[in-house]
Design a protein around this motif. Structure first.
Motif, mmCIF file in Angstrom:
data_model
loop_
_atom_site.group_PDB
_atom_site.id
_atom_site.type_symbol
_atom_site.label_atom_id
_atom_site.label_comp_id
_atom_site.label_asym_id
_atom_site.label_seq_id
_atom_site.Cartn_x
_atom_site.Cartn_y
_atom_site.Cartn_z
ATOM 1 N N THR A 136 0.729 -1.167 -0.010
ATOM 2 C CA THR A 136 0.105 -0.010 -0.104
ATOM 3 C C THR A 136 0.988 1.134 -0.062
ATOM 4 N N ILE A 149 -13.905 -0.587 -4.284
ATOM 5 C CA ILE A 149 -14.233 -1.261 -2.885
ATOM 6 C C ILE A 149 -13.736 -2.426 -2.768
ATOM 7 N N ALA A 163 -10.115 -2.939 -2.620
ATOM 8 C CA ALA A 163 -9.570 -2.450 -1.153
ATOM 9 C C ALA A 163 -10.092 -3.545 -0.253
ATOM 10 N N TYR A 164 -11.182 -4.060 -0.394
ATOM 11 C CA TYR A 164 -11.578 -5.090 0.516
ATOM 12 C C TYR A 164 -10.767 -6.519 0.470
ATOM 13 N N THR A 180 -7.335 -5.983 1.692
ATOM 14 C CA THR A 180 -7.460 -5.986 3.391
ATOM 15 C C THR A 180 -7.402 -7.397 3.665
ATOM 16 N N ARG A 199 -8.596 3.068 4.634
ATOM 17 C CA ARG A 199 -9.743 2.282 4.769
ATOM 18 C C ARG A 199 -10.704 3.239 5.513
ATOM 19 N N TRP A 200 -10.363 3.859 6.638
ATOM 20 C CA TRP A 200 -11.240 4.671 7.324
ATOM 21 C C TRP A 200 -11.698 6.014 6.497
ATOM 22 N N ILE A 226 -14.218 4.853 3.867
ATOM 23 C CA ILE A 226 -15.451 4.515 4.342
ATOM 24 C C ILE A 226 -16.284 5.662 4.533
ATOM 25 N N HIS A 276 -7.463 11.061 1.906
ATOM 26 C CA HIS A 276 -7.550 9.652 1.165
ATOM 27 C C HIS A 276 -6.604 10.279 -0.070
#
Ligand code: HEM
Ligand code: FES
Lengths: 257, 255
Positions: free
Chosen positions: A218, B107, B110-111, B114, B142-143, B146, B201
């Protein structure tokens, strides 16, 4: 020489791969500031052995920063607080009297803990096996300078080849990714003329093997900061570029066969 | 090499650099997407689509300062894009579908990354980490993501569907709808927070996408951080100005 006094070591002890492990505290009453971190552990181990206790197991070999065997998460940083140094080159003068130093093994699912501070890094070998080499005839030695390589290219390839495969990048990465290691191993061959024949097969195979064992990048940059050789993040960008190229090129050439 | 004890890996690959594509693979694009590096291309490309949208959206909204006629005219123009090549609102819907697709992909990538990263370190460090290079933005992607997602959902229900806009929503009266919604301080504050989250972000995202795409050039690399700060600032300043302007009665409905 000056002595550093009263160091408290909080060391991770784990009896084997299946053991849960725990921190144990040790006191080092006095150590020379010229001692390396590993020498300090040697002194402590000698005492433990004399006391009839089990020595702390840790990895080490060359002790001059070239073999990549030593490891250790020291106070939350891979290879400790000094930049561009392996743990074996870390001097005790980086610490002060009465310090508490926390020592943990590398943690990643690809690097299972064998005992105490020693981990198994053979997942790196799996990546090298699928492409971290060139296939060359091993006949008589060729003449020197037979293959011209521009100086900047040779320098950049050497920068990548500096990687000693210690695993600090994986250990430092919040995601347990091995992109810095893999990209360095790919780059040092992909940049040289000798590496061109297998360039795209190598990149595809190594990136996908890396995927089987490690997390994803990342771009935090923790790996570069932890690397005892200062391998640059730019090599990760280079790998990402070559991986894309290799997917398209390999697809084309495979559909011709 | 730094390996200490090697146990034979069950899935050891052939020891040759040329024998790669033996097994039958998925369709090409799915095959690329199945790797972490491939998912990062998708994150970066869908992120670029998002940045493009957010920039144009912000610039369009600046028409608010020119008054209701200009603003509503712009809203109508969006519906009439490419008319008469395509019927009214068709282009707008194509753009909307592209954006929805991009967000879903973003998304999903990203999911799944993670999850992959959690698996890569199932046992956390038992002592405190001392981060050297990672920054607040990079560690809270991530935060911030969201928060932005929740905002997008609210925003669509508010100003596109009108369900959360309060009683006075009138389709086509874009200017009035915006002023009505942002006149509620709680909503205005939510808009401000969400846009700051978007800025954070993008502070990491814009820098990061160059790495992910492999766009590395020694001459330009040093500008990547500046580019990220510039784009993030532009978007935050532009977007945050709207709720503030409404709260300060600079932008208001003439009565
Ligand atoms: C809708 C909710 C969103 C979520 C849940 C989300 C989540 C994430 C996460 C977790 C990352 C880091 C992924 C990684 O580095 O592995 C990321 C990266 C990124 N995001 Fe988002 N994001 C969202 C919306 C957006 C929007 C609206 C934009 C653009 C305006 C955007 C632009 C980016 C960019 C440019 C990156 C960097 C891609 C890269 O590292 O290559 N994101 N996002
Ligand atoms: S022991 Fe060889 S690099 Fe540290």
């Amino acid at each position: 020489m000056e002595a550093i006094q009263n160091i408290t070591l909080k060391v991770w002890r784990q009896d084997g791969p299946a053991d849960g492990g725990r921190f144990e505290n040790y006191n080092v009453p006095e150590i020379s500031d010229e001692a390396s971190f590993l020498e300090m552990l040697d002194v402590l181990n000698e005492r433990l052995i004399n006391e009839g206790k089990e020595a702390i197991v840790f990895d080490h070999d060359c002790r001059e920063g070239i073999c990549g065997t030593c490891s250790l998460m020291i106070n939350g940083q891979a290879h400790g607080p000094a930049r561009m140094t392996a743990t074996c080159q870390l001097h005790m003068r980086k610490f002060a009297s009465n310090d508490t130093i926390v020592v943990e093994p590398w943690r990643a699912s690809a690097f299972p803990i064998l005992k105490d501070l020693m981990v198994d890094r053979s997942a790196f070998d799996r990546i090298i096996e699928v492409g971290g080499f060139i296939t060359a005839p091993t006949g008589g030695a060729p003449d020197a300078n037979l293959i011209p390589i521009p100086k900047p290219v040779a320098d950049a390839a050497m920068d990548a080849a500096e990687c000693i495969g210690c695993g600090a990048c994986v250990a430092a990465c919040p995601n347990g990714a091995a992109n810095l290691f893999t990209s360095a191993k790919i780059a040092h061959l992909n940049m040289l003329p000798q590496g061109q024949a297998e360039r795209f097969a190598r990149t595809e195979a190594m990136v996908e093997k890396m995927d089987e064992h490690f997390g994803s990048c990342t771009n935090h940059g923790e790996c570069e900061a932890a690397c005892p050789k200062g391998i640059s993040l730019d090599f990760i960008a280079l790998m990402n570029q070559d991986y894309r190229k290799s997917k398209f090129k390999n697809r084309k050439s495979l559909s011709r066969t | 090499m730094a390996s200490t004890i090697s146990k034979p890996a069950p899935d050891r690959s052939p020891v040759t650099g040329t024998a790669t594509q033996k097994r039958k693979r998925k369709p090409f694009l799915l095959d690329i997407y199945s790797t972490a590096v491939g998912k990062k291309y998708v994150m970066a490309i869908t992120g670029i689509i998002g940045i493009g949208f957010v920039l144009v959206h912000m610039i369009g909204n600046l028409k608010m300062y020119l008054g209701p006629a200009e603003f509503d005219h712009y809203a109508e123009f969006l519906r009439e894009l490419l008319v008469p090549i395509l019927p009214r609102t068709v282009t707008l819907w194509l753009l909307r579908l592209t954006l929805i697709g991009a967000i879903l992909l973003h998304i999903h990538a990203a999911y799944s990354l993670t999850i992959l990263n959690r698996k890569a370190r199932p046992v956390k460090y038992q002592s405190e980490r001392d981060y050297v290079a990672a920054n607040f933005a990079s560690r809270t992607m991530r935060w911030s993501g969201i928060i932005v997602l929740l905002f997008i959902i609210w925003h669509l229900l508010d100003l596109t569907a009108g369900t959360l806009n309060g009683s006075g929503f009138v389709r086509g009266h874009a200017y009035e709808n915006v002023v009505n919604t942002l006149d509620r301080p709680a909503v205005a504050i939510f808009y401000i927070i969400a846009n700051i989250a978007l800025g954070i972000h993008l502070f990491h995202g814009v820098w990061s996408l160059f790495q992910s795409m492999g766009w590395s050039n020694p001459r330009f690399n040093k500008w990547r951080r500046e580019a990220a700060i510039g784009i993030a600032t532009l978007i935050v300043v532009g977007n945050v100005s709207f709720p503030i302007a409404v709260l300060a009665n600079i932008v208001k409905v003439k009565s």
